[in-house]
Design a protein around this motif. Structure first.
Motif, short mmCIF file in Angstrom:
data_model
loop_
_atom_site.label_atom_id
_atom_site.label_comp_id
_atom_site.label_asym_id
_atom_site.label_seq_id
_atom_site.Cartn_x
_atom_site.Cartn_y
_atom_site.Cartn_z
N SER B 12 0.85 -1.19 0.00
CA SER B 12 0.00 0.00 0.00
C SER B 12 0.89 1.24 0.00
O SER B 12 1.79 1.35 0.84
CB SER B 12 -0.91 0.03 1.22
OG SER B 12 -1.82 -1.05 1.21
N VAL B 13 0.62 2.15 -0.94
CA VAL B 13 1.40 3.38 -1.03
C VAL B 13 0.46 4.55 -1.27
O VAL B 13 -0.64 4.36 -1.83
CB VAL B 13 2.45 3.32 -2.17
CG1 VAL B 13 3.43 2.17 -1.93
CG2 VAL B 13 1.78 3.20 -3.51
N PRO B 14 0.85 5.77 -0.87
CA PRO B 14 0.00 6.94 -1.12
C PRO B 14 0.04 7.35 -2.59
O PRO B 14 1.04 7.11 -3.30
CB PRO B 14 0.61 8.02 -0.23
CG PRO B 14 2.02 7.60 -0.05
CD PRO B 14 2.04 6.11 -0.09
N GLU B 15 -1.04 7.95 -3.02
CA GLU B 15 -1.12 8.46 -4.39
C GLU B 15 0.04 9.40 -4.69
O GLU B 15 0.43 10.23 -3.85
CB GLU B 15 -2.44 9.21 -4.58
CG GLU B 15 -2.68 9.72 -5.99
CD GLU B 15 -4.06 10.37 -6.13
OE1 GLU B 15 -4.85 10.32 -5.16
OE2 GLU B 15 -4.34 10.91 -7.21
N GLY B 16 0.62 9.23 -5.89
CA GLY B 16 1.73 10.07 -6.30
C GLY B 16 3.09 9.47 -6.01
O GLY B 16 4.11 9.95 -6.52
N ALA B 17 3.15 8.42 -5.20
CA ALA B 17 4.42 7.80 -4.85
C ALA B 17 4.96 6.97 -6.01
O ALA B 17 4.23 6.62 -6.95
CB ALA B 17 4.25 6.91 -3.62
N ILE B 18 6.25 6.66 -5.94
CA ILE B 18 6.87 5.75 -6.90
C ILE B 18 6.77 4.34 -6.33
O ILE B 18 7.12 4.08 -5.18
CB ILE B 18 8.34 6.10 -7.15
CG1 ILE B 18 8.45 7.49 -7.81
CG2 ILE B 18 9.01 5.05 -8.04
CD1 ILE B 18 9.87 7.98 -8.00
N VAL B 19 6.29 3.42 -7.16
CA VAL B 19 6.13 2.03 -6.74
C VAL B 19 7.20 1.18 -7.41
O VAL B 19 7.51 1.37 -8.59
CB VAL B 19 4.74 1.50 -7.15
CG1 VAL B 19 4.61 0.03 -6.79
CG2 VAL B 19 3.65 2.31 -6.48
N ASP B 83 -4.22 2.50 -10.50
CA ASP B 83 -3.13 1.51 -10.59
C ASP B 83 -3.32 0.39 -9.58
O ASP B 83 -2.56 -0.60 -9.60
CB ASP B 83 -1.78 2.18 -10.34
CG ASP B 83 -1.40 3.19 -11.41
OD1 ASP B 83 -0.72 4.19 -11.08
OD2 ASP B 83 -1.79 2.99 -12.58
N SER B 84 -4.29 0.51 -8.69
CA SER B 84 -4.55 -0.53 -7.70
C SER B 84 -4.98 -1.81 -8.40
O SER B 84 -6.01 -1.84 -9.08
CB SER B 84 -5.64 -0.08 -6.71
OG SER B 84 -5.21 1.07 -5.99
N ALA B 85 -4.19 -2.84 -8.26
CA ALA B 85 -4.41 -4.11 -8.96
C ALA B 85 -3.36 -5.09 -8.48
O ALA B 85 -2.51 -4.76 -7.65
CB ALA B 85 -4.29 -3.91 -10.47
N THR B 86 -3.42 -6.31 -9.03
CA THR B 86 -2.35 -7.28 -8.80
C THR B 86 -1.42 -7.25 -10.01
O THR B 86 -1.88 -7.26 -11.16
CB THR B 86 -2.93 -8.69 -8.62
OG1 THR B 86 -3.71 -8.72 -7.42
CG2 THR B 86 -1.81 -9.72 -8.50
N GLY B 106 2.31 -12.92 -8.09
CA GLY B 106 1.59 -11.64 -8.17
C GLY B 106 1.76 -10.83 -6.89
O GLY B 106 1.83 -11.39 -5.79
N THR B 107 1.84 -9.51 -7.05
CA THR B 107 1.89 -8.58 -5.92
C THR B 107 0.64 -7.72 -5.94
O THR B 107 0.36 -7.06 -6.95
CB THR B 107 3.12 -7.66 -5.99
OG1 THR B 107 4.31 -8.44 -5.95
CG2 THR B 107 3.12 -6.68 -4.81
N ARG B 108 -0.11 -7.76 -4.85
CA ARG B 108 -1.32 -6.94 -4.77
C ARG B 108 -0.95 -5.53 -4.32
O ARG B 108 -0.37 -5.35 -3.25
CB ARG B 108 -2.32 -7.55 -3.80
CG ARG B 108 -3.60 -6.75 -3.67
CD ARG B 108 -4.61 -7.44 -2.80
NE ARG B 108 -5.13 -8.65 -3.43
CZ ARG B 108 -6.09 -9.40 -2.89
NH1 ARG B 108 -6.58 -9.11 -1.71
NH2 ARG B 108 -6.51 -10.47 -3.51
N LEU B 109 -1.27 -4.56 -5.17
CA LEU B 109 -0.92 -3.16 -4.92
C LEU B 109 -2.17 -2.33 -4.69
O LEU B 109 -3.14 -2.44 -5.45
CB LEU B 109 -0.14 -2.60 -6.13
CG LEU B 109 0.15 -1.11 -6.13
CD1 LEU B 109 1.14 -0.75 -5.01
CD2 LEU B 109 0.71 -0.68 -7.48
N THR B 110 -2.14 -1.50 -3.65
CA THR B 110 -3.22 -0.54 -3.38
C THR B 110 -2.63 0.85 -3.32
O THR B 110 -1.67 1.09 -2.57
CB THR B 110 -3.94 -0.85 -2.06
OG1 THR B 110 -4.50 -2.18 -2.13
CG2 THR B 110 -5.07 0.15 -1.81
#
Lengths: 111, 113
Positions: B12-19, B83-86, B106-110
């Motif tokens: 889980s990362v805040p909007e605007g961050a680099i993933v 972009d929230s997805a696996t 798979g990595t689940r990203l929120t």
């Protein structure tokens, strides 16, 4: 440009029954592969068809069989269904060494 | 040992961050590397497809391949809630007749607005 289309989208079957899933590849693609995806897992390779023949097979029992037609469409058949066969079944198509395009899948539930 | 290892998250990362998403692999025969995005109850969607070591950029997405370390990465800049997805990494050999894709888990990203 239609991508990969799969039918049906959802299916509920009883243990021991047989099921047939269908796939139409993306236009211009001649190779079709089938994958099984359990919840929370990556897709697992079942088999691949090219020129109407099974070219490669993953670690799945003979209950899983398939077919490719002259128009490149494909079917996946599963006999003697088990509860463990419940999963999302994905069809993917490609041509040459290009990327694979996946369909939306068929969600199979065995009860 | 699995051929492809991927941290399942969740991340889980805040909007605007680099993933940064990563996979390692053990089969040196893998030559083609892909990243797929999969929304809930949908099929995987191809995001990036690379062959050689180095970086490949497409919009906000950058794929990085290091064949010497058997390590691949996907970077997402200016992350958005959409972009929230696996995210699934996948790879294949270049051998004719052995072209199956081998996937990570798979990595689940929120992305948090």
């Amino acid at each position: 440009d239609a991508g990969v289309t799969q039918s049906p989208t959802h299916l509920i079957k009883t243990r021991g029954q047989q099921v047939t899933l269908r796939c139409s590849p993306k236009s211009g693609h001649d190779t079709v592969s089938w994958y099984q995806q359990a919840l929370g897992q990556g897709p697992q390779f079942i088999f691949q068809y090219y020129e109407e023949e099974e070219r490669q097979r993953g670690n799945f029992p003979d209950r899983f069989s398939g077919h490719q037609f002259p128009n490149y469409s494909s079917e996946l058949n599963v006999n003697a269904l088990l509860l463990g066969d419940s999963a999302l079944y994905l069809c993917a198509s490609t041509v040459g060494l290009g990327g694979y395009t996946f369909g939306s899948g068929t969600r199979l539930t065995v009860v | 040992q699995k051929e492809v290892e991927q941290d399942p998250g969740p991340l889980s990362v805040p909007e605007g961050a680099i993933v940064s998403l990563n996979c390692t692999y053990s089969n040196s025969a893998f030559q083609y590397f892909m990243w797929y995005r999969q929304y809930s109850r949908k099929g995987p969607e191809l995001l990036m497809y690379t062959y050689s070591s180095g970086n490949k950029e497409d919009g906000r997405f950058t794929a990085q391949v290091d064949k010497s370390s058997k390590y691949i990465s996907l970077f997402i800049r200016d992350s958005q809630p959409s972009d929230s997805a696996t995210y699934l990494c996948a790879m294949r050999t270049s051998n004719f007749g052995n072209e199956k894709l081998t996937f990570g888990t798979g990595t689940r990203l929120t992305i948090i607005p």
